[in-house]
Design a protein around this motif. Structure first.
Motif: not given
Length: 564
Positions: A540-561
């Protein structure tokens, strides 16, 4: 050049005598910002008023001359906060002139020194103080002149030389801390290596190296000793870690600095945690919570009892969030008491205390005493052991609203962590109302963010990894990436914002806790009931232009596992 020294009386006439005296006593680098504050103006407007009054032009942008220190000594750059620059294209200066940009009015002594050393007449320009200070730091280091060996006079006595060197060390350490404050650093690290002493700031969660003098390793022992003296530590003990604190004042700011020493192969490594006691606590909106998450929190915070837990690793902003929650419910009819380590934000109207384990005042002991103080709301800085958890849970069951933190990766993990502490599952299920897991991501600099241009398939793969629906709307939504400019020191980011997942303990999750279900099972139930994961919040922050996709991707591994 007489007009440089024109009286500023028309500009300062409306200020009180005390304000004018205080302005006069400030260091050069702080004068323009203070004048802007006193006149209730943006710094740029104050700069333009001064420029007009004394007839010195301003420059929004400038470029340094080649080999600046060949034109003006490094000592004068730092002492006078001025820089030799290329002549502006529209200027018509004589060949025996030197163009200099500075952040406050030059005086006659500056004129005389520069003319005597350079042999050229200075032609002055005024510039933005922050930009000039950043340029000096990036190109010439922090207080580099303080430890410049050329500044130590050769023919003075040994005793006087040692005194001068001690004074230089003190100036240098103070300058490092001052610069960290102005750069919004949360930590300073002094790290000894074989042939150098490295100094790094942690800014917006990232480590930034500070340019320092090449000969700094020679003063390594003196710098470490100075810091230990400031913290009242044993300077002769170098084999064991030590902890202490420093109170550091600068103008209206007061820092509570936590210091930790650690012996390494090449000397003692020292870490400083900077806590500005006058920092303004954030509001719920400023934290980065969505409207839906705000409603969930407000509902639970209005309850007369129960436990709210905020989870995440060290440095994820848990204390900041707790303070925002406390501010939201702080009313005259509510008695709120906090037990913290340390007190990071002062909140008027509540009772805040700090633990002191060295005298037996731990979280558990403090919590026992707090319960005898007739509180309505209790905030405990951290649940570290079974005793604290047990007292907190029983306090919530006897009519108190309890807020605290835990170190877990996600919201469901907090429930299993409490079970690991040997807390009875039925007590956990009956007391815990809400768990908020959070992380901090860096905010894009609004001045230089630019549209991202990803290769085909990259965004789709990222969305799948984050468990975000791969829809046409998500694939075609504008996304921005970091670029870098002068405003953000060419980093592309400035400041941080939180991403959250809020787990409400429903009837179904209540039963799972009692049955000691796994964190994965509880997480799946929570997601089915509408909980947004950390990465969904980040998207949601990425879509609002507040941060980058790469910043959020740091936490993708936790959710996927945990969700696969």
């Amino acid at each position: 050049m007489e007009n440089i020294f024109m009286n500023l009386e028309p500009l300062l006439g409306e200020l009180s005598e005390g304000d004018r005296s205080a302005l006069d006593l400030l260091p050069r680098e702080d004068k323009m910002d203070q004048l802007a504050l006193l006149k209730n103006l943006p710094t740029r407007d104050a700069l333009l008023q001064v420029s007009k009054q004394v007839n010195i032009p301003t420059l929004d942008s400038f470029s340094l001359v080649d080999s600046p220190t060949e034109h003006i000594p490094l000592r004068l750059i730092h002492e006078y906060h001025c820089l030799p620059i290329d002549f502006p294209s529209n200027s018509n200066l004589e060949s025996n002139s030197i163009a200099l940009i500075t952040l406050w009015l030059p005086d006659k002594q500056m004129e005389q020194w520069i003319f005597a050393i350079c042999g050229k007449t200075p032609h002055w320009f005024l510039g933005d103080p922050e930009k000039i200070n950043d340029t000096i730091t990036q190109n010439f280091g922090v207080g580099s002149d303080s430890l410049d060996e050329s500044e130590l006079i050769e023919d003075i006595t040994e005793e006087t030389s040692e005194e001068d060197e001690d004074a230089a060390i003190i100036r240098f350490v103070n300058e490092v801390i001052f610069k960290a404050m102005s750069d919004r650093a949360t930590d300073i690290h002094f790290e000894p290596n074989r042939d150098s002493l490295q100094i790094r700031y942690r800014i917006d969660g990232e480590l930034i190296s500070v340019r320092v003098p090449d000969n700094l390793v020679r003063f390594q022992g003196a710098i470490i000793s100075r810091l230990k003296i400031m913290a009242k530590l044993n300077i002769s003990e170098k084999r064991r870690p030590q902890d202490g604190r420093i109170t550091f004042s600068s103008g209206e700011s007061e820092l509570d600095i936590r210091i930790s020493t650690f012996p390494t192969m090449y000397g003692e490594s020292i870490s400083l945690r900077l806590l500005n006691q006058k920092s303004k606590p954030l509001t719920m909106k400023e934290l980065g919570l969505s409207t839906h998450e705000e409603r969930i929190l407000e509902k639970v915070l209005s309850s007369p009892h129960g436990i709210i837990l905020v989870t995440g690793p060290t440095g994820s902003g848990k204390s900041t969030s707790l303070t925002a929650f406390i501010r939201l419910i702080n009313r005259p009819e509510r008695r709120i008491i906090t037990v913290e380590d340390p007190v990071e934000y002062e909140v008027p109207g509540i009772n805040q205390t700090q633990v002191h384990p060295e005298i037996g005042l731990t979280f558990a002991q403090s919590l026992r005493s707090v319960l005898r103080q007739d509180p309505d709301v209790i905030m405990v800085g951290e649940i570290r052991d079974r005793e604290t958890a047990d007292i907190g849970i029983r306090a919530s069951l006897t009519g108190h609203l309890v807020l605290s933190t835990l170190h877990t990766n996600d919201a469901p993990g907090a429930l299993t962590r409490l079970i690991d502490m040997d807390i009875e599952p039925f007590l956990i299920a009956s007391s815990v109302e809400l768990i908020v897991a959070q992380r901090l991501v860096r905010k894009l600099c609004p001045y230089c963010a630019q549209p991202a241009n990803y290769e085909a398939g990259y965004l789709e793969n990222c969305l799948k990894l984050m468990n975000i629906p791969v829809t046409e709307e998500n694939l075609n939504h504008p996304i921005y990436t970091a670029n870098g400019c002068e405003k953000c020191r060419n980093i592309g980011f400035k400041g941080r914002i939180g991403i959250f997942e809020c787990l409400s303990v429903s009837e179904e999750i209540h039963e799972q806790i009692v049955q000691k279900a796994s964190a994965r099972a509880i997480r799946q139930t929570a997601l089915e009931q509408g909980m947004r994961s950390l990465t969904q919040s980040g998207w949601n922050h990425v879509k609002q232009g507040l941060t980058t996709l790469e910043e959020v991707m740091r936490y993708a591994e936790i959710d996927s596992e945990e969700e696969n």
